[in-house]
Design a protein around this motif. Structure first.
Motif, PDB file in Angstrom:
ATOM      1  N   TYR A  90       0.796  -1.223   0.000  1.00 58.55           N
ATOM      2  CA  TYR A  90       0.000   0.000   0.000  1.00 58.55           C
ATOM      3  C   TYR A  90       0.830   1.275   0.000  1.00 58.55           C
ATOM      4  O   TYR A  90       0.348   2.319  -0.427  1.00 58.55           O
ATOM      5  N   ARG A  91       2.065   1.223   0.501  1.00 61.33           N
ATOM      6  CA  ARG A  91       2.854   2.449   0.642  1.00 61.33           C
ATOM      7  C   ARG A  91       4.089   2.485  -0.243  1.00 61.33           C
ATOM      8  O   ARG A  91       4.925   3.370  -0.094  1.00 61.33           O
ATOM      9  N   GLN A  92       4.257   1.542  -1.139  1.00 58.32           N
ATOM     10  CA  GLN A  92       5.489   1.461  -1.933  1.00 58.32           C
ATOM     11  C   GLN A  92       5.669   2.663  -2.842  1.00 58.32           C
ATOM     12  O   GLN A  92       4.675   3.234  -3.284  1.00 58.32           O
ATOM     13  N   PRO A  93       6.903   3.056  -3.089  1.00 63.37           N
ATOM     14  CA  PRO A  93       8.126   2.526  -2.495  1.00 63.37           C
ATOM     15  C   PRO A  93       8.276   3.035  -1.064  1.00 63.37           C
ATOM     16  O   PRO A  93       7.969   4.198  -0.768  1.00 63.37           O
ATOM     17  N   ILE A  94       8.758   2.160  -0.200  1.00 60.56           N
ATOM     18  CA  ILE A  94       8.856   2.493   1.223  1.00 60.56           C
ATOM     19  C   ILE A  94      10.140   1.902   1.788  1.00 60.56           C
ATOM     20  O   ILE A  94      10.574   0.825   1.383  1.00 60.56           O
ATOM     21  N   GLY A  95      10.745   2.643   2.720  1.00 62.29           N
ATOM     22  CA  GLY A  95      11.988   2.210   3.346  1.00 62.29           C
ATOM     23  C   GLY A  95      11.742   1.397   4.603  1.00 62.29           C
ATOM     24  O   GLY A  95      10.658   1.429   5.199  1.00 62.29           O
ATOM     25  N   ARG A  96      12.783   0.687   5.014  1.00 64.32           N
ATOM     26  CA  ARG A  96      12.714  -0.150   6.209  1.00 64.32           C
ATOM     27  C   ARG A  96      12.322   0.655   7.444  1.00 64.32           C
ATOM     28  O   ARG A  96      11.473   0.238   8.226  1.00 64.32           O
ATOM     29  N   ALA A  97      12.920   1.819   7.625  1.00 60.90           N
ATOM     30  CA  ALA A  97      12.636   2.628   8.810  1.00 60.90           C
ATOM     31  C   ALA A  97      11.159   3.028   8.880  1.00 60.90           C
ATOM     32  O   ALA A  97      10.553   3.017   9.963  1.00 60.90           O
ATOM     33  N   GLU A  98      10.574   3.359   7.743  1.00 61.79           N
ATOM     34  CA  GLU A  98       9.154   3.721   7.722  1.00 61.79           C
ATOM     35  C   GLU A  98       8.273   2.525   8.085  1.00 61.79           C
ATOM     36  O   GLU A  98       7.296   2.669   8.814  1.00 61.79           O
ATOM     37  N   ILE A  99       8.638   1.356   7.590  1.00 58.62           N
ATOM     38  CA  ILE A  99       7.874   0.144   7.911  1.00 58.62           C
ATOM     39  C   ILE A  99       7.968  -0.138   9.405  1.00 58.62           C
ATOM     40  O   ILE A  99       6.970  -0.444  10.061  1.00 58.62           O
TER      41      ILE A  99
END
Length: 180
Positions: free
Chosen positions: A100-109
């Motif tokens: 749902y949020r791509q592209p997304i970084g590890r920290a955001e996840i």
């Protein structure tokens, strides 16, 4: 075929592991053990008499629908036998955030989930469900993750626009009111 035999067939087909008789009994709690065993025999006979490529086997402490031995070699040679492993709830949650949020970084996840996701990202990448799709503009240019074609295939989607919208999910996940 009886309705109970059809129900058992559906449950056994959906399972990647042998299901013990007691667990199968939970599908129809009002059914006595004798009737359950009779329905399993009916299902086994159906596969045997009708000449199917699968059989009902009592294996591994439970019942399972398996490929007939005479076809195993050809299926393995064609590499068709591998079924995808089921994802844990944590994996599914991480995968949903990425989808749902791509592209997304590890920290955001991790900020959304509240836990470390490094091993989860590695596992999802090894399964081919997510991949690095770029780098962020922030400090250290973090890796950004997105879903893959295999993700779409595994979830029977043609494209990401077919994912349920957030408002649809909210309605689907809302606790159901019990009516008397």
């Amino acid at each position: 075929m009886s309705p109970l035999a059809k129900l058992l067939e559906a449950a056994l087909f959906a399972s990647a592991r042998p299901i013990p008789t007691a667990e199968l009994g939970a599908l129809s709690p009002e059914t006595e053990r004798g009737a359950l065993l009779a329905a399993l025999d009916e299902l086994r006979e159906h596969y045997d008499v009708s000449g199917h490529g699968v059989e009902l086997a009592d294996a591994g402490g439970g019942w399972q629908i398996l490929t007939r031995p005479e076809y195993t070699e050809a299926i393995e040679r064609a590499q068709l036998a591998a079924r995808p492993q089921r994802l844990s709830a944590a994996s599914l949650e991480t995968l949903a955030i990425i989808a749902y949020r791509q592209p997304i970084g590890r920290a955001e996840i991790e900020e959304i989930r509240g836990v470390s996701v490094s091993s989860m990202l590695k596992s999802l990448a090894e399964r081919g469900l997510v991949d690095v799709v770029g780098r962020g503009e922030g400090l250290g240019r973090p890796l950004l993750y997105g879903t893959t074609e295999l993700f779409l295939e595994q979830f029977a989607l043609r494209h990401l626009d077919e994912l349920p919208r957030a408002d649809e999910l909210a309605i689907a996940l809302r606790p159901q009111l019990k009516t008397a």
